[in-house]
Motif scaffolding. Structure first.
Motif, PDB file in Angstrom:
ATOM      1  N   ILE A   6      54.473  66.359  55.945  1.00  0.00           N
ATOM      2  CA  ILE A   6      53.355  65.762  54.712  1.00  0.00           C
ATOM      3  C   ILE A   6      53.777  66.941  53.881  1.00  0.00           C
ATOM      4  N   PRO A   7      53.544  66.380  52.663  1.00  0.00           N
ATOM      5  CA  PRO A   7      53.381  66.882  51.383  1.00  0.00           C
ATOM      6  C   PRO A   7      52.587  68.545  51.695  1.00  0.00           C
ATOM      7  N   PRO A   8      52.869  69.408  50.842  1.00  0.00           N
ATOM      8  CA  PRO A   8      51.638  70.711  51.120  1.00  0.00           C
ATOM      9  C   PRO A   8      50.774  70.162  49.564  1.00  0.00           C
ATOM     10  N   VAL A   9      50.002  71.046  49.738  1.00  0.00           N
ATOM     11  CA  VAL A   9      48.604  71.150  49.046  1.00  0.00           C
ATOM     12  C   VAL A   9      48.405  71.866  48.251  1.00  0.00           C
ATOM     13  N   TRP A  10      47.939  70.928  46.323  1.00  0.00           N
ATOM     14  CA  TRP A  10      47.632  72.767  46.011  1.00  0.00           C
ATOM     15  C   TRP A  10      46.520  73.082  46.322  1.00  0.00           C
ATOM     16  N   SER A  11      46.452  74.358  45.758  1.00  0.00           N
ATOM     17  CA  SER A  11      45.097  75.627  46.428  1.00  0.00           C
ATOM     18  C   SER A  11      43.839  75.631  46.139  1.00  0.00           C
ATOM     19  N   ASN A  12      43.951  75.048  44.435  1.00  0.00           N
ATOM     20  CA  ASN A  12      42.909  74.597  43.847  1.00  0.00           C
ATOM     21  C   ASN A  12      42.308  73.614  43.671  1.00  0.00           C
ATOM     22  N   ALA A  13      42.996  72.644  43.919  1.00  0.00           N
ATOM     23  CA  ALA A  13      42.699  71.125  44.338  1.00  0.00           C
ATOM     24  C   ALA A  13      41.743  71.566  46.426  1.00  0.00           C
ATOM     25  N   ALA A  14      42.394  71.805  46.877  1.00  0.00           N
ATOM     26  CA  ALA A  14      41.778  72.218  48.160  1.00  0.00           C
ATOM     27  C   ALA A  14      40.385  73.062  47.962  1.00  0.00           C
ATOM     28  N   ARG A  15      40.557  73.612  47.301  1.00  0.00           N
ATOM     29  CA  ARG A  15      38.867  74.075  46.513  1.00  0.00           C
ATOM     30  C   ARG A  15      37.990  73.434  46.177  1.00  0.00           C
ATOM     31  N   LEU A  16      38.515  72.087  45.091  1.00  0.00           N
ATOM     32  CA  LEU A  16      38.059  71.438  44.653  1.00  0.00           C
ATOM     33  C   LEU A  16      37.770  70.778  45.734  1.00  0.00           C
ATOM     34  N   ASP A  17      37.861  70.626  46.680  1.00  0.00           N
ATOM     35  CA  ASP A  17      37.638  69.356  48.185  1.00  0.00           C
ATOM     36  C   ASP A  17      36.671  70.525  48.679  1.00  0.00           C
ATOM     37  N   GLY A  18      36.594  71.188  48.227  1.00  0.00           N
ATOM     38  CA  GLY A  18      35.544  71.837  49.604  1.00  0.00           C
ATOM     39  C   GLY A  18      34.334  72.056  48.534  1.00  0.00           C
ATOM     40  N   LEU A  19      33.949  72.208  47.110  1.00  0.00           N
ATOM     41  CA  LEU A  19      33.284  72.063  46.536  1.00  0.00           C
ATOM     42  C   LEU A  19      32.224  71.214  46.151  1.00  0.00           C
ATOM     43  N   ALA A  20      33.275  69.750  46.273  1.00  0.00           N
ATOM     44  CA  ALA A  20      32.745  68.435  46.435  1.00  0.00           C
ATOM     45  C   ALA A  20      31.913  69.033  47.612  1.00  0.00           C
ATOM     46  N   THR A  21      32.360  69.120  48.601  1.00  0.00           N
ATOM     47  CA  THR A  21      31.834  69.117  50.109  1.00  0.00           C
ATOM     48  C   THR A  21      30.656  70.255  50.080  1.00  0.00           C
ATOM     49  N   PHE A  22      30.939  70.642  50.005  1.00  0.00           N
ATOM     50  CA  PHE A  22      29.610  71.901  49.258  1.00  0.00           C
ATOM     51  C   PHE A  22      28.415  70.794  48.360  1.00  0.00           C
ATOM     52  N   VAL A  23      28.936  70.305  47.983  1.00  0.00           N
ATOM     53  CA  VAL A  23      27.643  69.763  46.951  1.00  0.00           C
ATOM     54  C   VAL A  23      26.892  68.630  47.200  1.00  0.00           C
ATOM     55  N   ILE A  24      27.796  67.641  48.304  1.00  0.00           N
ATOM     56  CA  ILE A  24      27.334  66.754  48.636  1.00  0.00           C
ATOM     57  C   ILE A  24      26.689  67.189  50.238  1.00  0.00           C
ATOM     58  N   CYS A  25      26.935  68.738  50.801  1.00  0.00           N
ATOM     59  CA  CYS A  25      25.844  68.887  51.457  1.00  0.00           C
ATOM     60  C   CYS A  25      25.166  69.131  51.302  1.00  0.00           C
ATOM     61  N   ALA A  26      24.389  70.187  50.114  1.00  0.00           N
ATOM     62  CA  ALA A  26      23.493  70.474  49.021  1.00  0.00           C
ATOM     63  C   ALA A  26      22.383  69.424  49.146  1.00  0.00           C
ATOM     64  N   ALA A  27      22.759  68.570  48.627  1.00  0.00           N
ATOM     65  CA  ALA A  27      22.571  66.756  48.077  1.00  0.00           C
ATOM     66  C   ALA A  27      21.551  66.228  49.130  1.00  0.00           C
ATOM     67  N   ALA A  28      22.587  66.458  50.247  1.00  0.00           N
ATOM     68  CA  ALA A  28      22.040  65.664  51.397  1.00  0.00           C
ATOM     69  C   ALA A  28      20.531  66.551  51.875  1.00  0.00           C
ATOM     70  N   LEU A  29      21.015  68.421  51.888  1.00  0.00           N
ATOM     71  CA  LEU A  29      19.729  69.057  52.534  1.00  0.00           C
ATOM     72  C   LEU A  29      18.726  69.089  51.272  1.00  0.00           C
ATOM     73  N   LEU A  30      18.338  68.623  50.344  1.00  0.00           N
ATOM     74  CA  LEU A  30      17.909  68.815  49.113  1.00  0.00           C
ATOM     75  C   LEU A  30      17.054  67.414  49.482  1.00  0.00           C
ATOM     76  N   GLY A  31      17.083  66.921  50.006  1.00  0.00           N
ATOM     77  CA  GLY A  31      16.520  65.104  50.159  1.00  0.00           C
ATOM     78  C   GLY A  31      17.319  63.738  50.320  1.00  0.00           C
ATOM     79  N   PHE A  32      18.607  63.696  49.655  1.00  0.00           N
ATOM     80  CA  PHE A  32      19.627  62.460  49.998  1.00  0.00           C
ATOM     81  C   PHE A  32      20.793  62.085  50.942  1.00  0.00           C
ATOM     82  N   PRO A  33      20.290  62.408  52.355  1.00  0.00           N
ATOM     83  CA  PRO A  33      20.572  63.052  53.536  1.00  0.00           C
ATOM     84  C   PRO A  33      22.347  61.471  53.699  1.00  0.00           C
ATOM     85  N   TYR A  34      21.606  60.393  52.674  1.00  0.00           N
ATOM     86  CA  TYR A  34      22.422  59.588  53.297  1.00  0.00           C
ATOM     87  C   TYR A  34      23.737  59.178  52.690  1.00  0.00           C
ATOM     88  N   LEU A  35      23.799  60.572  51.982  1.00  0.00           N
ATOM     89  CA  LEU A  35      25.756  60.920  51.314  1.00  0.00           C
ATOM     90  C   LEU A  35      26.270  61.329  52.425  1.00  0.00           C
TER      91      LEU A  35
END
Length: 140
Positions: A6-35
């Motif tokens: 499979i093709p390799p991934v760009w490191s900073n794109a993977a970091r943005l994936d992590g940021l998106a996960t962080f934002v979704i988790c933070a939103a869930a803990l702040l009252g939006f668990p349906y995300l």
């Protein structure tokens, strides 16, 4: 095990994936668990089909390449393993939430912490464990 099929991934794109996960988790803990089910979809696509098939990852890659900030290419095997763990943890969190248990906060909090590390300091705990596992087994 390194994945060369499979093709390799760009490191900073993977970091943005992590940021998106962080934002979704933070939103869930702040009252939006349906995300949280969004993380199930991301974990499924990136973990089993590859990052290059995930629309958000593809968008991050295109934007980062356009601005010359894509980083370096990394083997996708460990990142796919991390996304399989994302799928498991977000599925458990969603199941707990749907059953009315407040314990859904535990896996979401773990995802929040680990995705923060990936986004901010580029430390992927699952990737580290993946590499360690294969080193201990003698299959470098």
């Amino acid at each position: 095990m390194l994945r060369f099929d499979i093709p390799p991934v760009w490191s900073n794109a993977a970091r943005l994936d992590g940021l998106a996960t962080f934002v979704i988790c933070a939103a869930a803990l702040l009252g939006f668990p349906y995300l949280v089910p969004l993380l199930i979809v991301q974990g499924l696509v990136r973990g089993f089909f590859g990052h290059y098939r995930c629309p958000s990852h593809r968008l991050y890659t295109v934007l980062l390449q356009k601005f010359g900030a894509a980083g370096k290419k990394e083997n996708a095997g460990a990142k796919m393993f991390a996304n399989k763990l994302l799928l498991i943890a977000s599925s458990v969190a969603t199941a707990l939430y749907l059953t009315g248990s407040s314990m859904w906060i535990v896996p979401v909090s773990a995802l929040l912490a680990f995705s923060f590390l990936e986004a901010v300091v580029s430390f992927c705990a699952a990737c580290w464990a993946y590499s360690l596992w294969y080193q201990l087994r003698g299959q470098n």
